[in-house]
Design a protein around this motif. Structure first.
Motif, PDB file in Angstrom:
ATOM      1  N   SER A  38       5.741   3.235   3.538  1.00 50.95           N
ATOM      2  CA  SER A  38       5.719   4.606   4.060  1.00 50.95           C
ATOM      3  C   SER A  38       5.376   4.641   5.549  1.00 50.95           C
ATOM      4  O   SER A  38       4.896   5.662   6.063  1.00 50.95           O
ATOM      5  N   LEU A  39       5.633   3.544   6.255  1.00 49.33           N
ATOM      6  CA  LEU A  39       5.385   3.477   7.699  1.00 49.33           C
ATOM      7  C   LEU A  39       5.965   4.699   8.394  1.00 49.33           C
ATOM      8  O   LEU A  39       7.135   5.042   8.192  1.00 49.33           O
TER       9      LEU A  39
ATOM     10  N   ILE B 166       0.870  -1.177   0.000  1.00 47.48           N
ATOM     11  CA  ILE B 166       0.000   0.000   0.000  1.00 47.48           C
ATOM     12  C   ILE B 166       0.905   1.224   0.000  1.00 47.48           C
ATOM     13  O   ILE B 166       1.199   1.811   1.050  1.00 47.48           O
ATOM     14  N   PRO B 167       1.376   1.636  -1.176  1.00 41.59           N
ATOM     15  CA  PRO B 167       2.292   2.779  -1.249  1.00 41.59           C
ATOM     16  C   PRO B 167       1.619   4.054  -0.734  1.00 41.59           C
ATOM     17  O   PRO B 167       0.444   4.300  -0.982  1.00 41.59           O
TER      18      PRO B 167
ATOM     19  N   LEU C  13       1.389   5.172   8.082  1.00 42.95           N
ATOM     20  CA  LEU C  13       0.796   4.384   9.159  1.00 42.95           C
ATOM     21  C   LEU C  13       1.608   4.479  10.436  1.00 42.95           C
ATOM     22  O   LEU C  13       2.835   4.420  10.417  1.00 42.95           O
ATOM     23  N   ASP C  14       0.882   4.648  11.556  1.00 47.06           N
ATOM     24  CA  ASP C  14       1.451   4.447  12.887  1.00 47.06           C
ATOM     25  C   ASP C  14       0.974   3.071  13.344  1.00 47.06           C
ATOM     26  O   ASP C  14      -0.228   2.869  13.549  1.00 47.06           O
ATOM     27  N   LEU C  15       1.880   2.126  13.490  1.00 44.20           N
ATOM     28  CA  LEU C  15       1.516   0.770  13.907  1.00 44.20           C
ATOM     29  C   LEU C  15       1.894   0.586  15.364  1.00 44.20           C
ATOM     30  O   LEU C  15       3.060   0.715  15.737  1.00 44.20           O
TER      31      LEU C  15
ATOM     32  N   LEU D  78      11.245   5.623   5.642  1.00 47.84           N
ATOM     33  CA  LEU D  78      10.610   6.882   6.033  1.00 47.84           C
ATOM     34  C   LEU D  78      10.198   6.897   7.508  1.00 47.84           C
ATOM     35  O   LEU D  78       9.563   7.855   7.964  1.00 47.84           O
ATOM     36  N   LEU D  79      10.549   5.858   8.237  1.00 42.96           N
ATOM     37  CA  LEU D  79      10.176   5.755   9.650  1.00 42.96           C
ATOM     38  C   LEU D  79      10.666   6.971  10.434  1.00 42.96           C
ATOM     39  O   LEU D  79      11.829   7.353  10.340  1.00 42.96           O
TER      40      LEU D  79
END
Length: 262
Positions: free
Chosen positions: A203-204, A171-172, A176-178, A231-232
């Motif tokens: 992009s996480l 999912i480009p 997301l914040d996991l 990108l974290l």
């Protein structure tokens, strides 16, 4: 009876305003009518769109004061009114996922997306809601992706299976914040499975692994996987006492792969 009532409402809503028909005047009212709303939406796509449009209106009115931080505070003092709104919001999100599971389609999908002022999901062990969340993530267009989405999973040993079944393809652009609180990650096999999930979220934005029983050896596959999430910006490994100094050395070796990490 609710099924028959739902079919009646789905037919009647074509000629009558949904608010007048169901007295749908608040989110609390909608939660009380959750089964009826699901049956109604499952019976007709136009009815589903009408229901979700009204829920979107109610959401923008009742949840406009909430901030992402309100839903992610843990153990911190929160005003009672905000706490009540947070719990109501979480129930509302699950209702919307139930509705999306009953009636999938681009119009309903867009209405559901508009109904979430904050893209924060705290899924339960519910296969229908999981299916709906997966459909939402895989179907929402890149141009409509939120600036930030938070997924809070604390289902113990089942959490990794949930993530594997939800993020089955890339999912480009999904920022997301996991958050995995209390999910056991004490073996390299477990963190290797987590990395296979993270590959589909390039992009996480943030990864929270508090109280996950991480060890220096189980941290190694995760650190090697940092190259897939360059990108974290945030990483939280609190309450993993077994990491010790050796774990910090493992972490230090992989930091060059995540240059945006604060």
């Amino acid at each position: 009876q609710e099924f028959l009532a739902g079919r009646y409402v789905a037919h009647a809503v074509v000629n009558q305003d949904i608010v007048e028909l169901l007295q749908l005047t608040s989110i609390s009212n909608a939660l009380e009518l959750s089964n009826l709303l699901q049956f109604t939406c499952g019976s007709d796509s136009r009815a589903a769109q009408a229901v979700m449009e009204e829920l979107s209106n109610l959401s923008s009115r009742e949840f406009s004061h909430l901030q992402p931080e309100d839903l992610t505070k843990s153990g911190l003092p929160v005003q009672s009114e905000v706490k009540k709104s947070v719990e109501t919001y979480k129930q509302f999100v699950l209702l919307c996922l139930d509705i999306l599971n009953e009636r999938k389609g681009p119009d309903v999908l867009q209405a559901v997306s508009r109904a979430f002022p904050l893209k924060i999901f705290v899924p339960r062990r519910n296969s229908r809601q999981q299916a709906a969340l997966k459909y939402y993530l895989q179907s929402i267009q890149i141009s409509n992706l939120p600036d930030r989405m938070i997924l809070d999973v604390s289902d113990g040993e089942e959490a990794l299976q949930f993530l594997e079944q939800t993020f089955t393809s890339p999912i480009p652009g999904l920022r997301l914040d996991l958050r995995l609180h209390g999910v056991p990650l004490y073996s390299p096999d477990q963190t290797t499975r987590l990395v296979s999930v993270l590959k589909n979220v390039p992009s996480l934005r943030a990864l929270y692994l508090c109280s996950t029983e991480l060890t220096p050896s189980s941290l190694q596959p995760l650190v090697r996987g940092f190259r897939h999430v360059s990108l974290l910006e945030e990483l939280n490994l609190s309450w993993n006492d077994a990491l010790g100094d050796a774990g910090m050395e493992v972490l230090q070796a992989g930091l060059s792969s995540v240059p945006h990490l604060a």
